[in-house]
Design a protein around this motif. Sequence first.
Motif, short mmCIF file in Angstrom:
data_model
loop_
_atom_site.label_atom_id
_atom_site.label_comp_id
_atom_site.label_asym_id
_atom_site.label_seq_id
_atom_site.Cartn_x
_atom_site.Cartn_y
_atom_site.Cartn_z
N THR A 1 43.74 46.06 27.86
CA THR A 1 43.08 45.41 28.98
C THR A 1 41.59 45.45 28.69
OG1 THR A 1 44.79 46.10 30.53
CG2 THR A 1 42.66 45.48 31.47
N VAL A 2 40.95 44.29 28.69
CA VAL A 2 39.52 44.18 28.42
C VAL A 2 38.82 43.98 29.76
CG1 VAL A 2 37.73 42.84 27.27
CG2 VAL A 2 39.93 43.21 26.13
N GLU A 3 37.86 44.84 30.04
CA GLU A 3 37.07 44.73 31.26
C GLU A 3 35.68 44.24 30.91
OE1 GLU A 3 37.13 48.46 33.32
OE2 GLU A 3 39.32 48.52 33.35
N PHE A 4 35.13 43.37 31.76
CA PHE A 4 33.78 42.86 31.51
C PHE A 4 33.16 42.39 32.82
CE2 PHE A 4 36.68 39.34 31.15
CZ PHE A 4 36.02 38.24 31.68
N GLY A 5 31.85 42.27 32.81
CA GLY A 5 31.14 41.78 33.97
C GLY A 5 30.41 40.48 33.64
N TYR A 6 30.31 39.62 34.63
CA TYR A 6 29.61 38.35 34.45
C TYR A 6 29.08 37.91 35.81
CZ TYR A 6 28.66 33.49 33.23
OH TYR A 6 28.05 32.28 33.04
N ARG A 7 27.78 37.64 35.87
CA ARG A 7 27.12 37.16 37.09
C ARG A 7 27.46 37.99 38.32
NH1 ARG A 7 24.44 31.95 36.60
NH2 ARG A 7 24.76 31.22 34.47
N GLY A 8 27.39 39.31 38.13
CA GLY A 8 27.57 40.22 39.25
C GLY A 8 29.00 40.52 39.64
N ARG A 9 29.97 40.02 38.90
CA ARG A 9 31.38 40.28 39.20
C ARG A 9 32.02 40.99 38.03
NH1 ARG A 9 34.62 35.59 41.79
NH2 ARG A 9 35.93 37.38 42.16
N GLN A 10 32.99 41.82 38.31
CA GLN A 10 33.73 42.54 37.28
C GLN A 10 35.09 41.89 37.09
OE1 GLN A 10 30.87 44.34 36.18
NE2 GLN A 10 32.61 45.42 35.35
N TYR A 11 35.53 41.82 35.85
CA TYR A 11 36.80 41.18 35.51
C TYR A 11 37.61 42.09 34.60
CZ TYR A 11 34.40 36.98 37.12
OH TYR A 11 33.71 36.06 37.87
N ALA A 12 38.90 41.88 34.57
CA ALA A 12 39.80 42.54 33.63
C ALA A 12 40.80 41.50 33.17
CB ALA A 12 40.50 43.72 34.28
N ILE A 13 41.10 41.51 31.89
CA ILE A 13 42.05 40.55 31.32
C ILE A 13 42.91 41.29 30.30
CG2 ILE A 13 40.39 39.76 29.58
CD1 ILE A 13 41.64 36.95 29.88
N ASP A 14 44.21 41.06 30.33
CA ASP A 14 45.13 41.66 29.38
C ASP A 14 45.24 40.73 28.17
OD1 ASP A 14 45.62 43.71 31.20
OD2 ASP A 14 47.27 42.61 32.14
N LEU A 15 45.02 41.30 26.98
CA LEU A 15 44.99 40.50 25.76
C LEU A 15 45.75 41.19 24.63
CD1 LEU A 15 41.18 39.61 25.75
CD2 LEU A 15 43.06 38.13 26.47
N ASN A 16 46.28 40.37 23.71
CA ASN A 16 46.83 40.92 22.48
C ASN A 16 45.66 41.14 21.51
OD1 ASN A 16 46.28 38.47 21.06
ND2 ASN A 16 48.30 37.66 21.58
#
Length: 117
Positions: free
Chosen positions: A19-34
Motif C-alpha cells: 500500500t503506497v501512501e502519499f499526499g497531494y494538495r493537502g489531502r492524503q491518499y493510499a493506493i494498493d499496488l503490485n
Amino acid sequence: MAQRTVLVDDFDESEATQTVEFGYRGRQYAIDLNDEHAQEFDSLLSRYVAAARNITQPTAQPSPTRRGQPSRRRTAQETAKIREWARDHDMKVSDRGRIPLNVLEQYDLAKSRGEVS
C-alpha cells in the motif's frame, strides 16, 4: 485455519504487494499496488520529490476512515460472503477489487441487525 488478507492492485486487480501512501494538495491518499505499478509510481514522482522540500517528519498515521468510521481490512472469506450477500440482494459487485462503500455499509447494517449469519 489461518486467515489471510489479500491486497488487490487498484489499477489492474492483480495481487498487490504493498500500500503506497502519499499526499497531494493537502489531502492524503493510499493506493494498493503490485511491484511494477509501485515502481512506475515512484519513477513518475521522483523528479518532483527530488525538487521538493520536506515539510513534515514521518509520523505514525491514524487509520484511514470512511465517512467517519474506522477502516478495517476484511478477510478474503468475508469479502466473498459480502459479494454473495450483495448479489442475493440485487446489488452489483465485481468479482475482484474494492467493494463499493454503500454495499459494505448495507451489509454491516444487516449484520448488526442479525439479518446476516
